[in-house]
Design a protein around this motif. Structure first.
Motif, mmCIF file in Angstrom:
data_model
loop_
_atom_site.group_PDB
_atom_site.id
_atom_site.type_symbol
_atom_site.label_atom_id
_atom_site.label_comp_id
_atom_site.label_asym_id
_atom_site.label_seq_id
_atom_site.Cartn_x
_atom_site.Cartn_y
_atom_site.Cartn_z
ATOM 1 N N GLY A 416 0.778 -1.222 0.000
ATOM 2 C CA GLY A 416 0.000 0.000 0.000
ATOM 3 C C GLY A 416 0.813 1.277 0.000
ATOM 4 N N ASN A 417 2.143 1.183 0.077
ATOM 5 C CA ASN A 417 3.005 2.355 0.071
ATOM 6 C C ASN A 417 3.521 2.605 -1.339
ATOM 7 N N ASN A 418 3.427 3.854 -1.788
ATOM 8 C CA ASN A 418 3.914 4.221 -3.111
ATOM 9 C C ASN A 418 5.424 4.427 -3.052
ATOM 10 N N CYS A 419 6.170 3.455 -3.545
ATOM 11 C CA CYS A 419 7.635 3.499 -3.526
ATOM 12 C C CYS A 419 8.201 3.751 -4.921
ATOM 13 N N LEU A 490 9.898 12.185 9.086
ATOM 14 C CA LEU A 490 9.006 11.284 8.371
ATOM 15 C C LEU A 490 9.774 10.377 7.447
ATOM 16 N N HIS A 491 9.522 9.086 7.546
ATOM 17 C CA HIS A 491 10.142 8.150 6.613
ATOM 18 C C HIS A 491 9.654 8.454 5.205
ATOM 19 N N PRO A 492 10.526 8.356 4.195
ATOM 20 C CA PRO A 492 10.127 8.765 2.837
ATOM 21 C C PRO A 492 8.902 8.060 2.295
ATOM 22 N N PHE A 493 8.625 6.839 2.731
ATOM 23 C CA PHE A 493 7.505 6.102 2.168
ATOM 24 C C PHE A 493 6.286 6.082 3.084
#
Length: 506
Positions: A416-419, A490-493
């Motif tokens: 679900g995370n846009n990487c 904040l973590h980048p993803f």
């Protein structure tokens, strides 16, 4: 953090004007007691041209290409425990019976070890076929045919060891002070610090070899699984002596199970079903942990930490000297490592600044190897990247900018995370910023010394400081192997709302 930094940076700026031998007060910024005493072999280089080992190359390799090359290289490599007295030429001549040798090096870790890379995989199999299990008298040996060997001399001779050792440890404080004193400028100091602490080519090879040896163990149950290193071992920000994080990637196994139709029939493997993905992970790691403990030579102190937020197996690989953490299917952590790899490769100043800030933080007890309420090295790296994005002109692009450069091949959605971001380094325009490392270091401390952490957060996706009430709570996602201990970063993803199944807020 800002208070001691301002004083140090004031002295730093004054001494930089002299352009001569750097004075001792400056060195307190870059020195910290307690490092391991070990002299390094150094090649003399002209001032201002310090070789970092990961300098920009044209064309620049993609992260996936680098990983695949290193893995294939490790599969052609063996690890040999050698006697203290050994003749290097005779040793290589003996091994050459099995095929040509590409390169090799020796190092010390509970004895003398040799890492030997053959030109062909067949040479490894040939060596294994000529090797026998040792006789232990009353004890029984488990007949595991690994690529970790023990070499003995048939006839004990008085021949002295004449091998050069490859260093696997950071320099001593005394040695570091010496090389920093010889630097002609603050920029040279920062580049020298990077050179002394970064992972060497030999240490990087040893890390991939260790993962490959663990992969041999896991292959008994998952022949298509791949053990991949992630984190500091591969993102170019790791220092000598750092832990080795790895994960068992079973994605290839799952890809083999995708539906392949032939006529009117569909064939599927019979599998064991469990209630959840977490339980499956725990069972897989439990079995792998038992194998490492019982069958893998060199793996000691195996701990199965299966009830953690991210289940893992922790152990020491005695031969390499690495403390290892093994997880499974932690692909988002590998993607995070790839993003840092790209940022580190875009500009030579990035890694030098990150290493300096990290070393300064450790010298002032702001970070620690002991778990606790410390800011992490990962968070410090995010701070440096964010700061470099705010320069005019920016030194590093935002993650959103990298996402706009991505094509269909780069699209990546994990849990679900846009990487998604561009993977081809050659498609990213170099920065036009020409600021010196000395100026950037000074500005870094001034910037965060006045940063309103009580209402602003750091987000490398977008430039600028944003008020985020959500960041008053701590994110417990397992990106990069740990939660955000510095919860204003904040973590980048992560999304600001911490969306996704892996995100919890406390």
């Amino acid at each position: 953090m800002a208070v001691p930094a301002v004083g140090l940076l004031t002295r730093l700026h004054l001494y930089a004007q002299r352009r001569t031998r750097v004075q001792r007060p400056v060195l307190r910024l870059l020195s910290c007691p307690g490092t391991v005493a070990e002299d390094l072999r150094r090649d003399e280089q002209p001032s201002g041209s310090v070789e970092t080992g990961f300098e920009d190359k044209i064309p620049k390799k993609r992260f996936s290409e680098m990983q695949n090359e290193r893995r294939e290289q490790a599969q052609r490599t063996v690890l040999i425990h050698c006697p203290e007295k050994i003749n290097e030429k005779k040793f290589l001549k003996y091994l050459s019976q099995h095929g040509p040798i590409n390169n090799h090096f020796f190092y010390e870790s509970f004895g003398l070890y040799a890492v030997v890379e053959f030109c062909q995989k067949e040479s490894v199999r040939s060596l294994q076929n000529e090797t026998h299990a040792p006789s232990k008298g009353m004890e029984a040996a488990i007949p595991f045919r690994s690529r970790f060997f023990n070499l003995k001399l048939k006839n004990q001779t008085s021949e002295r060891s004449c091998v050069q050792m490859s260093n696997q440890l950071p320099p001593s404080s005394k040695k570091l002070l010496e090389v920093l004193c010889d630097a002609e400028s603050i920029d040279d100091q920062l580049n020298t610090l990077l050179k002394e602490f970064q992972l060497t080519e030999e240490n990087t090879k040893l890390r991939y070899l260790t993962c490959s040896l663990i992969e041999d163990i896991a292959a008994a149950y998952f022949p298509d699984g791949i053990v991949r290193p992630f984190g500091s071992s591969v993102n170019t920000f790791g220092k000598l002596g750092c832990d080795l994080d790895m994960f068992l990637d079973l994605n290839e196994t799952r890809n083999l199970s995708t539906h392949k139709t032939s006529g009117n029939f569909l064939m599927e493997f019979q599998v064991k079903n469990v209630p959840s993905e977490r339980i499956a992970t725990q069972k897989i790691l439990s079995v792998i942990g038992e194998c490492l403990d019982n069958f893998s030579p060199g793996c000691v102190g195996v701990q199965k930490i299966l009830n953690a937020r991210c289940p893992l197996v922790r152990f020491s690989h005695q031969a390499s000297g690495f403390q290892c953490d093994l997880t499974t299917n932690n692909r988002i952590a590998l993607t995070s490592s790839e993003l840092l790899y790209i940022y580190g490769a875009l500009d030579s100043r990035v890694r030098a600044l990150v290493f300096t800030v990290r070393y300064w933080a450790r010298a002032h007890s702001l970070t620690s190897s002991i778990p606790g309420a410390w800011i992490t090295n990962f968070s410090l790296t995010m701070m440096v990247i964010f700061f470099l994005q705010t320069r005019s002109p920016p030194i590093l692009p935002t993650l959103d900018s990298l996402q706009t450069l991505a094509d269909a091949e780069d699209k990546c959605i994990i849990e679900g995370n846009n990487c998604t971001f561009v993977r081809d380094l050659n498609r990213i325009k170099p920065s036009e910023n020409t600021e010196t490392l000395e100026l950037l270091l000074k500005e870094f401390f001034e910037y965060f010394g006045n940063f309103a952490f009580n209402k602003n957060s750091i987000n490398i996706r977008q430039i600028g400081e944003r008020r985020e009430k959500a960041f008053r709570k701590r994110c417990k996602c397992n990106l990069e192997g740990k939660g955000h201990q510095a919860y204003k970063i904040l973590h980048p993803f992560c999304t600001p709302e911490f969306r996704g199944a892996n995100h919890e807020i406390s």
